[in-house]
Design a protein around this motif. Structure first.
Motif, PDB file in Angstrom:
ATOM      1  N   HIS A  11     -34.876   8.609  10.084  1.00  0.00           N
ATOM      2  CA  HIS A  11     -33.945   7.674  10.732  1.00  0.00           C
ATOM      3  C   HIS A  11     -34.197   7.694  12.234  1.00  0.00           C
ATOM      4  O   HIS A  11     -34.873   6.831  12.762  1.00  0.00           O
ATOM      5  CB  HIS A  11     -32.497   8.054  10.378  1.00  0.00           C
ATOM      6  N   LEU A  12     -33.703   8.729  12.912  1.00  0.00           N
ATOM      7  CA  LEU A  12     -33.897   8.764  14.365  1.00  0.00           C
ATOM      8  C   LEU A  12     -34.494  10.085  14.844  1.00  0.00           C
ATOM      9  O   LEU A  12     -34.385  10.424  16.016  1.00  0.00           O
ATOM     10  CB  LEU A  12     -32.559   8.496  15.076  1.00  0.00           C
ATOM     11  N   CYS A  43     -33.979  13.504  13.904  1.00  0.00           N
ATOM     12  CA  CYS A  43     -33.377  14.848  13.899  1.00  0.00           C
ATOM     13  C   CYS A  43     -34.121  15.742  12.902  1.00  0.00           C
ATOM     14  O   CYS A  43     -34.855  15.251  12.049  1.00  0.00           O
ATOM     15  CB  CYS A  43     -31.913  14.781  13.468  1.00  0.00           C
ATOM     16  N   CYS A  64     -29.511  15.583   6.678  1.00  0.00           N
ATOM     17  CA  CYS A  64     -29.575  15.366   8.125  1.00  0.00           C
ATOM     18  C   CYS A  64     -28.163  15.081   8.631  1.00  0.00           C
ATOM     19  O   CYS A  64     -27.570  14.050   8.287  1.00  0.00           O
ATOM     20  CB  CYS A  64     -30.506  14.201   8.456  1.00  0.00           C
ATOM     21  N   CYS A 107     -27.127  14.324  11.531  1.00  0.00           N
ATOM     22  CA  CYS A 107     -26.964  13.387  12.653  1.00  0.00           C
ATOM     23  C   CYS A 107     -26.213  12.137  12.211  1.00  0.00           C
ATOM     24  O   CYS A 107     -25.271  11.703  12.863  1.00  0.00           O
ATOM     25  CB  CYS A 107     -28.329  13.042  13.250  1.00  0.00           C
ATOM     26  N   SER A 161     -28.041  11.585   6.309  1.00  0.00           N
ATOM     27  CA  SER A 161     -29.080  11.233   5.329  1.00  0.00           C
ATOM     28  C   SER A 161     -29.296  12.395   4.360  1.00  0.00           C
ATOM     29  O   SER A 161     -29.398  13.551   4.782  1.00  0.00           O
ATOM     30  CB  SER A 161     -30.395  10.895   6.038  1.00  0.00           C
ATOM     31  N   PRO A 199     -28.731   6.578   6.124  1.00  0.00           N
ATOM     32  CA  PRO A 199     -29.444   5.510   6.820  1.00  0.00           C
ATOM     33  C   PRO A 199     -30.971   5.662   6.939  1.00  0.00           C
ATOM     34  O   PRO A 199     -31.641   4.713   7.341  1.00  0.00           O
ATOM     35  CB  PRO A 199     -28.822   5.550   8.222  1.00  0.00           C
TER      36      PRO A 199
HETATM   37  S1  FES Z   1     -31.478  11.039  12.513  1.00  0.00           S
HETATM   38 FE1  FES Z   1     -29.947   9.732  11.727  1.00  0.00          FE
HETATM   39  S2  FES Z   1     -29.616  10.495   9.741  1.00  0.00           S
HETATM   40 FE2  FES Z   1     -31.161  11.741  10.488  1.00  0.00          FE
END
Ligand code: FES
Length: 180
Positions: A120-121, A123, A142, A144, A147, A159
């Motif tokens: 996703h982003l 992490c 995850c 963040c 997920s 996401p």
């Molecule tokens: S970075 Fe957004 S869910 Fe993992």
């Protein structure tokens, strides 16, 4: 005659030492950065970098994290139950359908190797340590944005758009893998 030092004087002196030490550290860091940066390998050298990992000490159900090209790589030795779950999962319900057998190499069903970065982003998901939450599908979670990855590292909820990436790797013996 020796002079007595009160507690207040002593802590003031400690503070001065600490201040001086941190100023020194910043100076070294600033100088060190330029120096270290000039020693960084060229991008093409970095791209070739590989790493060998001894996986012999990892017991079923355990996982380790190694760094490869600056990224965490998760190596998990899966239990028979984890393998079975990954094999029996319904691909039609997945966002990024991929069979478990396409995510392992050399028929070594026990071993799953994935880049430990949420798609996703970016992490680093939880689930490597025994006490960490592994998400609803028994792989990684995850925190963040929530997920959930399964025991094959496939995205199952949340996401993240794609599965955890499987890096290029091979077994160079039964107990050593080479990543990259
Ligand atoms: S970075 Fe957004 S869910 Fe993992």
């Amino acid at each position: 005659m020796a002079k007595k030092t009160t507690k207040t004087q002593q802590s003031k002196r400690d503070f001065l030492y600490l201040t001086a030490a941190s100023t020194g550290a910043v100076g070294v860091a600033a100088f060190g950065w330029a120096f270290i940066d000039s020693m960084n390998p060229a991008a093409d050298t970095l791209a070739l970098a590989s790493t060998e990992v001894n996986i012999a000490p990892i017991e079923p159900g355990q996982a380790i994290t190694v760094m490869w090209r600056g990224k965490p790589v998760f190596i998990r030795r899966r239990t028979p139950e984890e393998i079975e779950k990954a094999r029996n999962a319904d691909l039609s319900t997945m966002r990024d359908p991929q069979s478990d057998t396409d995510r392992i190499v050399d028929g070594k069903d026990e071993w799953l190797v994935v880049v430990g970065i949420c798609t996703h982003l970016g992490c680093v998901p939880l689930g490597q340590k025994p006490a960490e939450i592994k998400g609803e599908y028994g792989g990684w979670f995850c925190p963040c944005h929530g997920s959930h990855y399964d025991s094959s590292g496939r995205i199952r909820k949340g996401p993240a758009p794609t599965n955890l990436k499987v890096p290029d790797y091979e077994f160079i013996s039964d107990t050593v893998i080479k990543i990259g």
